[in-house]
Design a protein around this motif. Sequence first.
Motif, PDB file in Angstrom:
ATOM      1  N   UNK A 232       0.857  -0.744   0.070  1.00 46.43           N
ATOM      2  CA  UNK A 232       0.036  -0.356   0.082  1.00 46.43           C
ATOM      3  C   UNK A 232       0.928   0.843   0.132  1.00 46.43           C
ATOM      4  N   UNK A 233       0.418   1.802  -0.379  1.00 41.02           N
ATOM      5  CA  UNK A 233       0.791   3.468  -0.213  1.00 41.02           C
ATOM      6  C   UNK A 233       1.113   4.466   1.238  1.00 41.02           C
ATOM      7  N   UNK A 234       0.140   3.640   2.482  1.00 40.75           N
ATOM      8  CA  UNK A 234       0.388   4.193   3.431  1.00 40.75           C
ATOM      9  C   UNK A 234       1.534   3.254   3.547  1.00 40.75           C
ATOM     10  N   UNK A 235       1.911   2.003   3.720  1.00 39.05           N
ATOM     11  CA  UNK A 235       3.005   1.712   4.270  1.00 39.05           C
ATOM     12  C   UNK A 235       3.915   1.817   3.800  1.00 39.05           C
TER      13      UNK A 235
ATOM     14  N   UNK B 246       3.091  -5.614  -7.680  1.00 36.05           N
ATOM     15  CA  UNK B 246       3.049  -4.290  -8.626  1.00 36.05           C
ATOM     16  C   UNK B 246       1.658  -3.492  -8.343  1.00 36.05           C
ATOM     17  N   UNK B 247       2.549  -2.248  -8.971  1.00 36.82           N
ATOM     18  CA  UNK B 247       2.305  -1.175  -8.940  1.00 36.82           C
ATOM     19  C   UNK B 247       1.667  -0.088  -9.812  1.00 36.82           C
TER      20      UNK B 247
ATOM     21  N   UNK C  83      12.204 -14.606  -5.292  1.00 45.37           N
ATOM     22  CA  UNK C  83      11.480 -13.476  -4.669  1.00 45.37           C
ATOM     23  C   UNK C  83       9.746 -13.424  -4.235  1.00 45.37           C
ATOM     24  N   UNK C  84       9.304 -13.566  -3.660  1.00 47.55           N
ATOM     25  CA  UNK C  84       7.950 -13.544  -2.514  1.00 47.55           C
ATOM     26  C   UNK C  84       6.790 -12.569  -2.888  1.00 47.55           C
ATOM     27  N   UNK C  85       6.218 -12.979  -4.651  1.00 45.78           N
ATOM     28  CA  UNK C  85       5.330 -11.919  -4.846  1.00 45.78           C
ATOM     29  C   UNK C  85       3.427 -11.657  -3.936  1.00 45.78           C
ATOM     30  N   UNK C  86       3.410 -10.494  -3.367  1.00 44.98           N
ATOM     31  CA  UNK C  86       2.203  -9.950  -3.054  1.00 44.98           C
ATOM     32  C   UNK C  86       1.025  -9.891  -3.832  1.00 44.98           C
ATOM     33  N   UNK C  87       0.295  -9.089  -2.744  1.00 46.41           N
ATOM     34  CA  UNK C  87      -1.266  -8.662  -3.480  1.00 46.41           C
ATOM     35  C   UNK C  87      -0.858  -8.081  -4.664  1.00 46.41           C
ATOM     36  N   UNK C  88      -1.535  -6.995  -5.757  1.00 45.52           N
ATOM     37  CA  UNK C  88      -1.549  -5.550  -6.171  1.00 45.52           C
ATOM     38  C   UNK C  88      -1.428  -4.967  -5.145  1.00 45.52           C
ATOM     39  N   UNK C  89      -1.345  -3.693  -5.579  1.00 49.67           N
ATOM     40  CA  UNK C  89      -1.197  -2.729  -5.304  1.00 49.67           C
ATOM     41  C   UNK C  89      -3.003  -2.070  -5.759  1.00 49.67           C
ATOM     42  N   UNK C  90      -3.958  -1.349  -5.120  1.00 47.15           N
ATOM     43  CA  UNK C  90      -5.261  -1.285  -5.218  1.00 47.15           C
ATOM     44  C   UNK C  90      -5.260  -0.665  -5.829  1.00 47.15           C
ATOM     45  N   UNK C  91      -6.319  -0.735  -6.548  1.00 40.87           N
ATOM     46  CA  UNK C  91      -6.941   0.154  -7.902  1.00 40.87           C
ATOM     47  C   UNK C  91      -7.069   1.932  -7.429  1.00 40.87           C
ATOM     48  N   UNK C  92      -7.147   1.896  -5.900  1.00 41.25           N
ATOM     49  CA  UNK C  92      -7.188   3.235  -5.140  1.00 41.25           C
ATOM     50  C   UNK C  92      -6.065   3.881  -5.040  1.00 41.25           C
TER      51      UNK C  92
ATOM     52  N   UNK D 140      -3.313   2.732  -7.401  1.00 40.39           N
ATOM     53  CA  UNK D 140      -2.636   3.125  -8.475  1.00 40.39           C
ATOM     54  C   UNK D 140      -3.357   4.438  -9.131  1.00 40.39           C
ATOM     55  N   UNK D 141      -4.993   4.317  -8.987  1.00 44.98           N
ATOM     56  CA  UNK D 141      -5.627   5.809  -9.560  1.00 44.98           C
ATOM     57  C   UNK D 141      -4.325   6.654  -8.806  1.00 44.98           C
ATOM     58  N   UNK D 142      -4.075   6.934  -7.063  1.00 42.70           N
ATOM     59  CA  UNK D 142      -3.475   8.611  -6.888  1.00 42.70           C
ATOM     60  C   UNK D 142      -2.296   8.756  -7.426  1.00 42.70           C
ATOM     61  N   UNK D 143      -1.674   7.416  -7.637  1.00 38.38           N
ATOM     62  CA  UNK D 143       0.008   7.088  -8.398  1.00 38.38           C
ATOM     63  C   UNK D 143      -0.473   8.246 -10.159  1.00 38.38           C
ATOM     64  N   UNK D 144      -1.124   7.966 -10.472  1.00 34.45           N
ATOM     65  CA  UNK D 144      -1.771   8.160 -12.102  1.00 34.45           C
ATOM     66  C   UNK D 144      -1.937   9.920 -11.674  1.00 34.45           C
ATOM     67  N   UNK D 145      -2.573   9.260 -10.817  1.00 32.77           N
ATOM     68  CA  UNK D 145      -3.471  11.441 -10.779  1.00 32.77           C
ATOM     69  C   UNK D 145      -1.812  12.238 -10.022  1.00 32.77           C
ATOM     70  N   UNK D 146      -1.424  11.901  -9.520  1.00 34.81           N
ATOM     71  CA  UNK D 146      -0.239  12.755  -8.722  1.00 34.81           C
ATOM     72  C   UNK D 146       0.942  12.569  -9.890  1.00 34.81           C
ATOM     73  N   UNK D 147       1.042  11.530 -11.256  1.00 36.50           N
ATOM     74  CA  UNK D 147       2.096  11.522 -12.002  1.00 36.50           C
ATOM     75  C   UNK D 147       1.682  12.632 -13.539  1.00 36.50           C
ATOM     76  N   UNK D 148       0.348  13.271 -13.403  1.00 33.94           N
ATOM     77  CA  UNK D 148      -0.449  13.960 -14.451  1.00 33.94           C
ATOM     78  C   UNK D 148       0.159  15.394 -14.108  1.00 33.94           C
ATOM     79  N   UNK D 149      -0.036  15.317 -12.832  1.00 32.47           N
ATOM     80  CA  UNK D 149       0.469  16.609 -11.733  1.00 32.47           C
ATOM     81  C   UNK D 149       2.261  16.733 -12.682  1.00 32.47           C
TER      82      UNK D 149
END
Length: 336
Positions: free
Chosen positions: A160-163, A228-229, A290-299, A301-310
């Motif tokens: 998670x982005x929080x972690x 995956x992010x 390498x231990x593959x965990x769950x993907x980062x959430x859609x929420x 991912x949307x925050x990352x894309x929004x930040x990248x757009x800014x």
Amino acid sequence: MSKIRTSVALGLTALGMTMTPAMAEEWRFNNFLPETRPETAQMEQFVEEVNAALGGETSLKLYSGGSLGLPNTDTLRFLPKGAVEMSLMWANYLGRDAPALSSVVVQGTIGSIEEFEQVIPTVREIYQEEFTDWGVSSVGYVAIPMLSVSVFCRDEPVRTLEDLKSKKLRVWARDQVETFTRLGIAAQIVPQEEMYVAMKTGVVDCALYPALYAHTVSLQEVAKYASYLYPMASGPYVIGVATDRWEATDESVKATITKAADDLWDRTNQYEKDLQLELDARQTLADGGVIWGEDFSDEDRALVVSSMTETWAQLAEEAGGNAPAYRERVLKALGR
């Protein structure tokens, strides 16, 4: 007289021996990518095709993995001055000298193959214009796969982005530093060749990196966990030659290089198999520990894309000059 003739003959022989190599012109082709990268294999084929077609009068020799000691961030400085005859270039590494280049395509703002294919012709046009202003001719392109960027961590899984806010994150470009800083995450640029040691010694806790290339830098040896992010499309690599050298090159040599470069682009500008390549890469890394965990959430991912757009808008404005116009051209090509 026989001694004179013998001396002359020996002299001519020696002269011929020293002149023959000089008559065969060698072009040093600087490639900053590791020898293990798939793009390097494609460029090796490009070199082989050029050399076979030219038959030895002019030849290319590929130097990979930064073996010539030329920093990829300095390409616009050393290439026009003739330090090498040809070099691979990537716009995102050249923002210090050409700020407008680094804001043409900010990684992560284009998230689908369909959008990417729409925008590639415009991106190539912009690159050609910008590099020409630096005295560099774009003589070929190497497409970069549609990548899936993951977070690799050394000691514990981060999903998670929080972690991620409590970790030191390795990134490779300024736009990523700006993007993650907006999200409250401490990101720092660590060059690819220094990443292994930085992870091993704890300079960074986690590294942003595509799974597809992780094995080429032995990331599985220093990162135990990965998740995956976000998807990432990037502008293509450019094969550059100093413009004055290119203009002075024999037309048949130029035509041969151009033909091989067109074939190189056609081979690499294919994206249908990217998803399967990604899954295969993850399995290879998992086999390596390498231990593959769950993907980062859609929420997230949307925050990352929004930040990248800014970040994209910010970098274009800061760069000034042609940067805002370049961004508008890319947005128009995307239909946004």
